[in-house]
Design a protein around this motif. Structure first.
Motif, PDB file in Angstrom:
ATOM      1  N   VAL A 157       0.670  -1.224   0.015  1.00 12.38           N
ATOM      2  CA  VAL A 157       0.106   0.101   0.113  1.00 12.38           C
ATOM      3  C   VAL A 157       0.815   1.222  -0.110  1.00 12.38           C
ATOM      4  CG1 VAL A 157      -1.985  -1.237   1.203  1.00 12.38           C
ATOM      5  CG2 VAL A 157      -0.389   0.021   2.704  1.00 12.38           C
ATOM      6  N   ALA A 158       2.135   1.290   0.144  1.00 14.74           N
ATOM      7  CA  ALA A 158       2.845   2.293   0.313  1.00 14.74           C
ATOM      8  C   ALA A 158       3.225   2.817  -1.084  1.00 14.74           C
ATOM      9  CB  ALA A 158       4.189   2.209   1.116  1.00 14.74           C
ATOM     10  N   MET A 182       3.661  -6.617   8.417  1.00 12.22           N
ATOM     11  CA  MET A 182       3.822  -5.152   9.097  1.00 12.22           C
ATOM     12  C   MET A 182       2.241  -4.824   9.482  1.00 12.22           C
ATOM     13  SD  MET A 182       6.858  -4.101   6.539  1.00 12.22           S
ATOM     14  CE  MET A 182       7.435  -2.744   7.726  1.00 12.22           C
ATOM     15  N   GLU A 183       1.756  -3.712   8.824  1.00 10.06           N
ATOM     16  CA  GLU A 183       0.474  -3.215   9.232  1.00 10.06           C
ATOM     17  C   GLU A 183      -0.717  -3.939   8.402  1.00 10.06           C
ATOM     18  OE1 GLU A 183       2.126  -1.853   6.713  1.00 10.06           O
ATOM     19  OE2 GLU A 183       1.692   0.103   6.248  1.00 10.06           O
ATOM     20  N   ALA A 185      -2.468  -3.785   5.808  1.00 10.04           N
ATOM     21  CA  ALA A 185      -3.493  -2.900   5.215  1.00 10.04           C
ATOM     22  C   ALA A 185      -3.960  -3.397   3.869  1.00 10.04           C
ATOM     23  CB  ALA A 185      -3.153  -1.247   5.007  1.00 10.04           C
ATOM     24  N   SER A 188      -7.824  -4.496   2.978  1.00 13.79           N
ATOM     25  CA  SER A 188      -8.674  -3.549   3.235  1.00 13.79           C
ATOM     26  C   SER A 188      -8.859  -2.855   1.712  1.00 13.79           C
ATOM     27  CB  SER A 188      -8.335  -2.476   4.091  1.00 13.79           C
ATOM     28  OG  SER A 188      -8.752  -3.213   5.385  1.00 13.79           O
ATOM     29  N   VAL A 189      -7.706  -2.504   1.162  1.00 10.59           N
ATOM     30  CA  VAL A 189      -7.619  -1.827  -0.090  1.00 10.59           C
ATOM     31  C   VAL A 189      -8.346  -2.526  -1.324  1.00 10.59           C
ATOM     32  CG1 VAL A 189      -6.213  -0.532  -1.675  1.00 10.59           C
ATOM     33  CG2 VAL A 189      -5.961  -0.183   0.810  1.00 10.59           C
ATOM     34  N   THR A 215      -0.222  -7.714  14.753  1.00 10.81           N
ATOM     35  CA  THR A 215      -0.917  -6.588  14.128  1.00 10.81           C
ATOM     36  C   THR A 215      -1.484  -6.612  12.782  1.00 10.81           C
ATOM     37  OG1 THR A 215       0.615  -5.116  15.702  1.00 10.81           O
ATOM     38  CG2 THR A 215      -0.147  -4.031  13.496  1.00 10.81           C
ATOM     39  N   LEU A 217      -2.797  -9.238  11.740  1.00  7.95           N
ATOM     40  CA  LEU A 217      -4.077 -10.006  11.936  1.00  7.95           C
ATOM     41  C   LEU A 217      -5.157  -9.253  12.325  1.00  7.95           C
ATOM     42  CD1 LEU A 217      -5.493 -12.796  12.262  1.00  7.95           C
ATOM     43  CD2 LEU A 217      -4.566 -12.889  14.442  1.00  7.95           C
ATOM     44  N   GLY A 219      -5.587  -6.005  12.254  1.00  5.90           N
ATOM     45  CA  GLY A 219      -5.918  -5.148  11.222  1.00  5.90           C
ATOM     46  C   GLY A 219      -6.888  -5.730  10.074  1.00  5.90           C
ATOM     47  N   SER A 222     -10.373  -6.167  11.693  1.00  3.84           N
ATOM     48  CA  SER A 222     -11.013  -5.055  11.879  1.00  3.84           C
ATOM     49  C   SER A 222     -11.181  -4.034  10.459  1.00  3.84           C
ATOM     50  CB  SER A 222     -10.073  -4.036  12.817  1.00  3.84           C
ATOM     51  OG  SER A 222      -9.846  -4.526  14.044  1.00  3.84           O
ATOM     52  N   SER A 223     -10.889  -4.832   9.405  1.00  5.16           N
ATOM     53  CA  SER A 223     -11.065  -4.055   8.201  1.00  5.16           C
ATOM     54  C   SER A 223     -12.597  -3.496   7.775  1.00  5.16           C
ATOM     55  CB  SER A 223     -11.063  -4.880   6.967  1.00  5.16           C
ATOM     56  OG  SER A 223     -11.179  -4.258   5.900  1.00  5.16           O
TER      57      SER A 223
END
Lengths: 254, 254, 254, 254, 254, 254, 254, 254
Positions: A157-158, A182-183, A185, A188-189, A215, A217, A219, A222-223
């Protein structure tokens, strides 16, 4: 076989060879066996062509070889996951028909690659280069369970543009596996861009409060996207298995 | 609309009404809008008939009424989850066309129940009676997203025979949602009995080291069965949404 | 000895050799010693034939040999738990009367296997093959504490029929130890099938959110069955000890 | 009943009223029902005279009254745990045959106190005055499950002499339940003094790093004594149930 | 020195050698230095004869030797904690004046054992044999900080009589250090028996939910006794230092 | 009393009224009672003038009044901690001799303020204004246990100069209590400035990752200063008690 | 280039070489590419002279050499972080133009040290000697991203005077990086002394409840100073990068 | 004032009115005061026009009114954060010159809005509508600290196109604050698109494993982008303060 035995008992009763009491007794004991029989048979027919898997971590190469030798005669595909290079060398020299995928850290025994039997394509995305082993474990599992597969690695995502340029692949897929550490993410995207079921796989990549994958997991769970479900940390095999199970759902007539 | 605008710019250029520089400029600004357009359109077409959802927890009944009033004219189905009885009363008196499912704690606005469009049936199992609100949230979500649904509640692992007697329902389902709190063991047992994709939903039911649902969540993620993926604690809506997404996967020709 | 000393003081008083004050003084100091004496004696009589145990993890083979040599002359059974193969080799070459159970990772010193003295049979169930070391540690502990024992390994919940086919063994047992890692669901299912006390032992088998056994532990503590109590992660010894303690409860007349 | 049905089918076959195929078909469907039947029957017979329990927390008094009314005609004892004073008042005015134990926060329905059927006495110890509700819940549960019970409250480790003066009670007990919050040290000390099975119950009493009972729980699981097993935080009912299950173990002849 | 410099500046001003502005400027810069000076001096005088300590874990023997060589000329006592046997060998061969206490894993450099200067005796208790390294680190730290010390090891709560028999030692002590792992219950019991300040030291001994010492730590902080304060896990040095600081409190006249 | 009984037994033996066997028997039973007696007596003498404390949180004002009424006739000082304003009003109207310190949330019953009996002064520092209730609880506890006390509130590390300006107070103190929430950094800085024993009290002040005081607690335990020991979160009473215990250590002759 | 292509398409349309439909089609495909192009270009121009970084942990020296060889021709500065001495030796012998900073554990490839381009000075403070590797990683990162840098190491809060004597350096800095482990209190104190932005870096230095750096992290996030923001544990690189980003903020005219 | 006093002392010495000893003595006491003075003055000059803040949570409206009345005469801006509607009403009726921003839950007292004094614009982005209170707290804080501000709310990662369409705003900003709850993925995506410093603010929005904002916090700290630093959960004020501090960095000449 078991059915034969049931028929035999009933025939014996019909013929008068045994009494009702004898039959009752035999049938009472028969119940438990029958359950096992039914369930095993049922499973076997469902799993036809699906790989049996050996969790290689914490097993010695000797142990893995032993299990492989017992399974190979009975199965069409056998996979051993989380096998490091050194163990792999031992295993291959003992069972040369196996092959080793170093990136996925997987031993594969399969006389021929299974034909795709699923409804569509399983797409595997991964965020960072360090996530590739888990992503590839998912990919090979899905492939050897009879799915057409496609891989797009390194779309974190970065650098969101790299993901956006894969929109075609995303839209063509029937199931998408997204692997990220890592995060975490990326799922979700991705899930926000399509309506396809997304299997999210957190990896243990990261340090500090990455917490060995927890973290990522949390995340993913919690998406804010809803077409996502999650498997355990680093569980590429499970993701491939679940994706295959989705790609093979029964299509009822009504 | 947007496509029309693109065509209009190009036609103007073709006709000589605007210069190449003007067109470049218009198109450059067009790009971002276009992305939004494309994505929104894409989403909308995919989501046709799919419910928009309002997370009711922590919102006042006035806030929910406001959002409902904005959404109803544009949507075919609107759901509001986690709405307690008191808030529901206010909402229904303000918008009488809504109905309230007390067990699921859901406000539903839908002129007519959607026709099932999925490939098969979504089965929702739940372990304890306290898990029913979450289970029913999943059930209604799936139903209003256009799925044939079936519910089997109260089949906890401490009385395994109740589950075994539901084997027929298990085998007929295309996707299974399993809702369980406390030790969260039910999905493992269910997934071991079938080859269908299982969506596991941990609930916050329990006390002490149930940890508000985390023990059930971790148990489900650690399951020894592989055709399982998990959603967040108490996330019945997400489970229904994911199940629907699986039940509507695209079936490609090849 | 100590009793002798008490008698001696009292006799001296009776004979007038010492005053009441002297006796008071002597007895006041006597109290503490007496406690130690009483308690130790009491313990010893209770523990007769029960194994002393050495926790082998984190001790060198030299340290274990040292402790064994001190204990063997005074005990009837000595166990050393969590001893790996290499350490075992050193210990056996130093104390050849010991034997090593590789699966249980246990060193056992016992001139003869103890006669079963408990009320019934201790049954040890385990879920996965990786749980066997802990299960066998429980089994041997119970056996060497004077219990008839039976083992049924590899009956995980993902293949529930294997467990169902063991109903006879379950119903014959007086105490059941259930060993399971990962989601730790087995004890719930077992305890729901019988009314016998169940000792649940979580193992550290698993990865990711198995959390080194904590997920199994919490699941067992959160069980919806009530005839369950739990010991620490991987504590096979403790489970065997507790089961033996249950199997030897005093049966009062009234 | 069910057995009758089996006999009837077999008789019909014997008499030639039905074919072997018909019998096979009927028996196949019979299997699942039979399992349920067997298990339920089995359970019922085992549970005879044992209380059914309603977890009162999070239920309204109306809900509890509803469940009680359904259960009372079918059971000999019904308990409802975690019922506060206000709810209790409502319940008692609706069902005056119940009685309410305020300290234990329990509603009890039982036409007559059950006769003790266990092998010996269940002793309940508790550390602080705040632990009494949980301790008393354990005590009443054990009592209504047919056990002779004894209570010794307020014997915390910070005044070790109070515990020591109870040595007689400790030694006479067949099973000991130890209830403690804060650091949860009491079970270790008690289990070190006797050889009886000890059921440890952590309570949520404490603040700061008492962590709502988790510190006591972990301490009890980490105990250096081995005749201990643990139940969930504040689970007095479970402790009483497990103690009763131990106090009723089957005593086999051999 | 610094005072001299202040006097010099003021004299110069008095003599008219410098202006008020110059003096202001010099004094402004003087402030910071003065603080450092004051604080350092202050510290040094307080610390006289107190050991400087090197935390040896994670340092190579070369690094430790380097620091020792820099410190030895300036200090009267230097301690290096958490030094394993192998590193110790290297250090001793480089700096033969040091001695190594293997049990405490400590390197000690001290030309002569310090005279006891504290008000009374520091008593160090420990629960299990595995806690001895930490207990001995506390003991030696206190001793080399000028305290009379006494050690009573192996008095765990599972054999409470061993502790009771040490009541004399407990009552004679001025400060008590209690070292315990696993459930960490010992400090509660000890602090309940005396009114002396108790420094509790949790150790990382244990497994499973001992959580590397956190269970003992939390238990000690949650103690129902009040004359207890706690230091970090395995922090024997800190406990010895704090105990010495208590044993050397200033006794004011008023 | 108990001593009288001992004497009586011995006299009876001396007089020949009972045999040595009788005396032995009586004394054996006497031991346990004697322990209790001795310990209680011992405690009482040590605690003379020290406050008994009632933990007011979670108790009703009626319960507190009841306990106070039982304690007041027997004690010289009684404290009740964590009593809110409303409860305090009820208590004061029932027992008007009590006084209420609103800031400390403490009910105090003491016919006269105790004379300072400790060796020096207990200084209480606190970081933020929200930490004052805990700080004042510590202060009053120390004062009513017979210590000269001094308070310096609001000297947080974000304005380090305010702390530095209190250097005199720091150096005059015999024991220092430091109360701080949020990051809990103050004790480290204070302990680095003096050589006095520092009791650190974390408070639950803060939000987010302050974790209800656990961040402050862990920070204090991880302090790079060594003359620090820590009590539980918000445990002002414990800190005052421990400080008093330090300020009253026995000063032995040698 | 891309703009050229856009212009070319529009010109072709203007000239009538292609139809409006063709242009629409080409432009639709153009969108995605354009995004990628724009983003990449944008990034590249922004990052000019900024180092690319290789996270060395968990990579073999061969892998690092491979990546370096690919990057060096395209970049002006390349950094590899967390490279231990042994790996560094291999890398330097393969790519001798690199240099290795042992303290920072960093491989640096840069033909010449970048000129400082930031607005002011980046000051790096660290608390303990063990924090220096992380501090130096931050320092070198900032320096090679074009910042004037200054380092002040070993100014922990337990000796607050050392920090106070650095007030000049603190006030001259434009951005301050503060590196600290254990209780992580230093950033609070520093941020209270200045108004400059402070980047806090927790390190994993410590033991017990230092929790591998989480205690320092939480403490920094809970700081009572407000000009603080925090990066992940041991993330010296991120701190240097963020500081550089602050030191290079755009200064707009208005 | 203080400087005047220093000059006065020195003048007195110069004039011979006091001796060098007297001056030394006066100056020694002067040091501490001077530190306080210097630090306070320094702070004050730096903070000119910067708001003082009152943390309103857990304070009564009376307490807030009291503090406001003390601060208003001395400050140019005073903010009170986390003030709910009811408290706000009380405060406004007591101090009508204040205004209340309901969305930000902030009380603001400022005779006139501060002029922007920072180098550029502070942009505040937020992910979901529930994140707006925290986002607006950040926005107003930055604004009242003298920064030009811009807000873009509701640009969550599940609809990435909404973020992409804000590229202009992103590129124009000097500092970016990103506010997000749930999985907290937004800062990673934003920081990947720009080179500006990004302050990430996790919010407590979410449920289940959102863990009250910790999942978002850990995700932000684990971000694969490097121009990010993070503040505590829900700490909008801190983010605005830090952003302002960045936007006001000193620009040195060299």
């Amino acid at each position: 076989m078991n059915k034969n035995r049931l028929t035999r008992i009933l025939r014996n009763l019909q013929r008068g060879d045994i009494s009702v009491d004898d039959a009752t007794d035999k049938l009472t004991h028969f119940v438990d066996e029958d359950i096992s029989f039914a369930t095993i048979d049922h499973h076997r027919s469902l799993r036809k062509g699906f790989p049996e898997v050996i969790f290689g971590e914490g097993k010695t190469s000797d142990q893995i070889i032993g299990i492989l030798n017992k399974m190979i005669p009975q199965e069409e595909v056998v996979l051993a996951t989380r096998v490091d290079t050194e163990k792999a060398r031992c295993i291959l020299s003992a069972i040369p028909m196996c092959r080793y995928d170093e990136e996925a850290r997987m031993i594969i025994w399969a006389p021929h690659t299974p034909e795709p039997t699923g409804h569509g394509t399983v797409l595997v995305l991964s965020a960072g280069t360090s996530d590739i082993p888990v992503a590839r474990e998912a990919l090979l599992t899905a492939q050897y369970m009879g799915n057409r597969v496609q891989a797009v690695f390194d779309v974190g995502v970065a650098g969101i543009h790299r993901l956006l340029s894969q929109r075609d692949a995303l839209e063509r897929a029937t199931v998408i596996i997204v692997v990220a550490g890592m995060e975490g993410a990326l799922p979700s995207v991705v899930a926000g861009m399509v309506n396809t079921p997304v299997i999210a796989v957190p990896t243990s990549i990261g340090y500090g409060v990455s917490l060995g994958g927890k973290t990522a997991l949390y995340g993913m769970l919690s998406s804010c996207s809803s077409n996502i479900a999650v498997v355990n940390i680093d569980n590429g095999f499970g993701a491939g298995y679940m994706a295959s199970s989705i790609n093979h759902i029964s299509i009822s007539a009504s």
